[in-house]
Each structure stands twice: as C-alpha cells, then as structure tokens.
Design a protein around this motif. Structure first.
Motif, mmCIF file in Angstrom:
data_model
loop_
_atom_site.group_PDB
_atom_site.id
_atom_site.type_symbol
_atom_site.label_atom_id
_atom_site.label_comp_id
_atom_site.label_asym_id
_atom_site.label_seq_id
_atom_site.Cartn_x
_atom_site.Cartn_y
_atom_site.Cartn_z
ATOM 1 N N GLY A 160 -2.762 8.974 -12.268
ATOM 2 C CA GLY A 160 -1.467 8.299 -11.632
ATOM 3 C C GLY A 160 -1.384 8.369 -10.218
ATOM 4 N N MET A 161 -2.391 8.732 -9.396
ATOM 5 C CA MET A 161 -2.248 8.584 -7.978
ATOM 6 C C MET A 161 -1.978 7.122 -7.359
ATOM 7 S SD MET A 161 -2.545 11.471 -6.384
ATOM 8 C CE MET A 161 -3.252 11.370 -4.862
ATOM 9 N N HIS A 162 -2.835 6.330 -8.235
ATOM 10 C CA HIS A 162 -2.582 4.804 -7.750
ATOM 11 C C HIS A 162 -1.055 4.268 -8.055
ATOM 12 C CE1 HIS A 162 -3.618 4.842 -12.034
ATOM 13 N NE2 HIS A 162 -3.265 3.614 -12.298
ATOM 14 N N LEU A 163 -0.416 4.913 -8.907
ATOM 15 C CA LEU A 163 0.956 4.361 -9.467
ATOM 16 C C LEU A 163 1.959 4.743 -8.351
ATOM 17 C CD1 LEU A 163 0.592 5.285 -13.077
ATOM 18 C CD2 LEU A 163 0.184 2.910 -12.050
ATOM 19 N N VAL A 164 1.791 5.248 -7.225
ATOM 20 C CA VAL A 164 2.867 5.946 -6.517
ATOM 21 C C VAL A 164 3.445 4.898 -5.871
ATOM 22 C CG1 VAL A 164 3.547 7.711 -4.720
ATOM 23 C CG2 VAL A 164 1.936 8.193 -6.506
ATOM 24 N N GLY A 165 2.709 3.895 -5.110
ATOM 25 C CA GLY A 165 3.259 3.128 -4.190
ATOM 26 C C GLY A 165 4.037 1.911 -5.338
ATOM 27 N N THR A 209 5.192 2.228 -8.061
ATOM 28 C CA THR A 209 6.202 2.716 -8.772
ATOM 29 C C THR A 209 7.669 2.848 -8.027
ATOM 30 O OG1 THR A 209 4.892 3.692 -10.260
ATOM 31 C CG2 THR A 209 7.091 4.245 -10.279
ATOM 32 N N ILE A 210 7.244 3.222 -6.708
ATOM 33 C CA ILE A 210 8.372 3.378 -5.830
ATOM 34 C C ILE A 210 8.938 2.136 -5.328
ATOM 35 C CG2 ILE A 210 8.898 3.915 -3.430
ATOM 36 C CD1 ILE A 210 8.809 6.393 -5.312
ATOM 37 N N ALA A 226 10.782 0.324 -8.407
ATOM 38 C CA ALA A 226 12.390 1.146 -8.307
ATOM 39 C C ALA A 226 13.178 0.816 -7.259
ATOM 40 C CB ALA A 226 12.142 2.808 -8.142
ATOM 41 N N ALA A 227 12.373 0.522 -6.131
ATOM 42 C CA ALA A 227 13.489 0.105 -5.035
ATOM 43 C C ALA A 227 13.997 -1.166 -5.423
ATOM 44 C CB ALA A 227 12.553 0.066 -3.559
ATOM 45 N N SER A 239 16.721 -1.144 -7.506
ATOM 46 C CA SER A 239 18.134 -0.720 -7.211
ATOM 47 C C SER A 239 18.648 -1.417 -6.112
ATOM 48 C CB SER A 239 17.739 0.906 -6.352
ATOM 49 O OG SER A 239 16.866 0.793 -5.428
ATOM 50 N N ASP A 240 17.768 -2.401 -5.370
ATOM 51 C CA ASP A 240 18.187 -3.478 -4.358
ATOM 52 C C ASP A 240 19.002 -4.618 -5.371
ATOM 53 O OD1 ASP A 240 17.231 -2.296 -2.073
ATOM 54 O OD2 ASP A 240 15.317 -3.660 -2.083
ATOM 55 N N ARG A 285 22.226 -3.170 -6.120
ATOM 56 C CA ARG A 285 23.166 -3.120 -4.998
ATOM 57 C C ARG A 285 23.676 -4.538 -4.684
ATOM 58 N NH1 ARG A 285 19.665 -0.924 -0.659
ATOM 59 N NH2 ARG A 285 19.738 0.800 -2.037
#
Lengths: 210, 193
Positions: free
Chosen positions: B44-49, B51-52, B55-56, B59-60, B63
């Motif tokens: 899952g190391m490659h999924l961090v960017g 995924t964030i 999610a951003a 949320s945008d 908003r």
C-alpha cells in the motif's frame, strides 16, 4: 467499517474546543500548520503531508505482523486506504499535541483492531491481541487500547506531561520549560494525571478481571 | 506542588502499576515506530498519494456543494426579507389574465347594419356577467332611447317607435364589466330608402 470505527477514533476536535483558552500546549506547531494548510489547499503542503503519511502503510504492516499476519497484502492495501481516508477526514481536528506520525499511528491501531474484531466475529479462531507484548503486569488484565483511550480523556496539558514523561523520557525540568510551568507544577500535573488515569481505568480493570 | 524526591517516589510507588503500563505502552509504540521505519516495502505504499488526492477531491466537491447551497439559501433569505420592503403598497393590483383569447366574448355592436331597411332590434357581443346600457341618439345628439338591459345582449325595437326616428341614428352600447371597467361601442345606422 469506517462508520463503526468513528466511535473509537480519538476525538481531538472535542478536546480542542474544550482546551482553547486554557493555554493548552501545542507541542507540534509545525505539524499542525502543515496539516491544516494541506487540508485547505493542495500544492507543496499536500505533497509534504503525503510524504509524512507514508508511515501509515508501514505501521499497518508492523501491526499486522504483531497480530500474526491475519491480513494478506490485498487486505492490507484496503486497510491503508481506509485509514488514510479516515485520517484525511479528521485532519481538521488534529490539534498538534502529538506528532503527525504518532497521531496517524493511533488511527492505524484502531483501524487494524476494528477490522480484526470484525474478522474474528466471522471466524472466532482468529486471535485478537491489542497488547502485543505482555510487558506490564497491568496489561495482562487490561487492553492497551483502554490506556490509549484513558490518555485521550485526560486534560490536554496533563496528557502532554504524561506523554513527555513516559513516551519521550523527559525530565520534569524539561517538561516544565516546554509547557511553561514551574517544575513543581509539572510534577503536580503529572501525579494528578496518574490519579485520573487510575480513576478512568479502574472500572475497566474490574470488568476485565471478571 | 513539591520538589521533594521522597514524596515523588512515594507517589510513584503508589501509582507503580499505572507507571509500568505507560512505560510498556511507550515501549510498544517505540518498537512499532522503529520497525515501521524499516518497512519500505509495506503493502500500500504506492497508494498513499492517490488515496489522499482522491479524499481531497471528494472533500472539495462536498465543500463546493455546501458553498453553493449556502449561496442559494442566502439569496432566498434576501428575497424573503427584501420583498415586503421593495413592494409598493400603493401599487395597482394586477388582475388575472383576460380577453377573448381566454374565452371571453369580444365587445361590439352587431346589429343593426350601417344601412338597415328596418330597425327592429339592436344586438351586440360582450362578456357574460357584464351589465349593458343601450342609448340611441339622433345625428344632432337628441336622446331617442335609453335602456338599462342588465346582462341581456339584445333588445327588440317596436316599429311604431322607430318609425318616428330620423333617417340617421347613433347607437351606443355601454358595457360595465364584472370588475367595474367601462367600455362603449357605437355605430351610425341609416334607414335604407
């Protein structure tokens, strides 16, 4: 899963509101600014935040190993995404009382435990161990998760003193300087915090002994 | 409180179990952090960017949606508050749509014709519900007949009366509509020789 988890995840937002105006310590100001800037807008801050959150898959992998590898790689990737989603959602409530990594670590613990409990409900043979090492006698009757929860219920200043004393091994004079207290006050806050922890944990301990 | 190491020691002994538990917890946390630092190959190391970022974006969107809804609500509130202020209390009320295209009859004299051998009746079109008054005058303006006929749209004329009328007459029908509006239609008619 997340819905069930949210009740377990620490609630820094509530603590933040209650602690404002009481001179609550914010020990990780740079992390706090990074977290809020990254959440508000993209750009360099978000890239830096992503870098910092690369600890999440690592923590989850370690927690999985400590639990006897109940999850395969695919499940771990799901867990990573779930945890990151939850972290992102709660990022505005991050108060900077612990480093981003420590804060993220707690989310990892809760997500892994939550998923493990769900797995165990389906298959009772799956072991569940939230205290990986029976290092402390108290831990034999009490889940470490309870201690984390008890710490979260402490006053922010008291939690900061306990964390600095036990997790960072600081002396009282250093704690006092950082929190702008006298050394005597720092000791006093610490001992009151231990008494409060006992109050919070005692009913849980009795429950665990039953 | 105190700087007395003896007193502190006493309290620490009393809280020894809590202290031990905190130390154990700290040790576990530290061990996990050290082990994690060595796990560059964690799933899952490659999924961090991604995924964030995902999610951003979500949320945008939320908003933006909340912001748009707030604007709509604000606009509605402004209209609600401003309406009584902007409304002229003296303004003439605007009635409901009306007219022949909505099924109402056009108003106008139909008979007699402009040249008639016999003035035996006067007939007109007009909306039901209106009241009508008929007047007949000579070309010089002498009133020969005036009759309030209510809602009727035709009157019969007696030959013994009309034979005394001059060769040219002015017929006038006045309509008072249900809403009080007044209209007049007139027609000149000559007796055919």
């Amino acid at each position: 899963m997340i819905g069930a988890l949210t009740a377990d995840v620490p609630r820094p937002s509530t603590e933040d509101r209650s602690s404002k105006g009481r001179g609550a310590p914010q020990l990780h100001q740079a992390d706090l600014e990074l977290a809020h800037a990254a959440h508000r807008s993209g750009g360099a801050e978000r890239v830096r935040l992503v870098e910092r959150l690369r600890c999440v898959p690592r923590f989850i992998a370690v927690l999985n190993e400590r639990q006897g590898r109940p999850f395969d790689d695919t499940s771990l990737e799901d867990l990573v995404q779930e945890t990151l989603g939850e972290i992102w959602r709660r990022l505005p409530s991050y108060a900077g009382r612990a480093s981003l990594e420590t804060w993220a670590h707690r989310f990892c613990q809760l997500v892994v435990l939550d998923r493990l409990r769900a797995k165990r409900r389906r298959d009772p043979n799956v072991p569940i161990e939230s205290a990986p090492e029976p290092a402390a006698p108290a831990a034999t009757t009490l889940d470490f998760d309870h201690v984390y929860r008890a710490l979260e219920r402490l006053d922010p200043r008291a939690a900061a003193v306990v964390r600095r004393r036990h997790f960072d091994h600081w002396e009282f004079d250093r704690i006092a300087r950082e929190l702008e207290l006298t050394e005597g006050n720092a000791r006093s806050v610490y001992h009151r915090a231990l008494a409060r922890l006992r109050e919070i944990l005692e009913p849980l301990r009795k429950e665990a002994r039953l | 409180m105190t700087n007395d190491p003896q007193a502190d020691r006493g309290r620490e002994l009393r809280d020894a179990d809590i202290v031990q538990m905190l130390d154990a917890l700290a040790r576990v946390e530290r061990d996990e952090a050290e082990q994690a630092a060595r796990r560059a190959d964690a799933p899952g190391m490659h999924l961090v960017g991604p995924t964030i970022e995902r999610a951003a974006r979500a949320s945008d969107r939320r908003r933006t949606w909340r912001w748009s809804m707030s604007l709509v609500a604000l606009a509605a509130l402004v209209v609600l508050i401003a309406r009584p202020v902007l409304e002229d209390p003296e303004a003439t009320p605007i009635g409901a749509p009306s007219g022949e295209y909505l099924g109402e009859a056009r108003f106008g004299i139909e008979a007699p014709a402009e040249t008639a051998a016999l003035w035996d009746s006067i007939a007109w079109q007009g909306p039901a519900g209106a009241r009508y008054t008929v007047r007949v005058r000579s070309a010089t303006g002498t009133l020969l007949l005036e009759r309030d006929v209510g809602g009727e749209r035709r009157i019969e004329l007696e030959a013994q009366t009309t034979t005394t009328w001059p060769e040219t007459i002015e017929i006038e029908v006045e309509m008072i509509a249900a809403d009080g509006a007044r209209s007049i239609d007139s027609r000149r008619s000559e007796r055919a020789r």
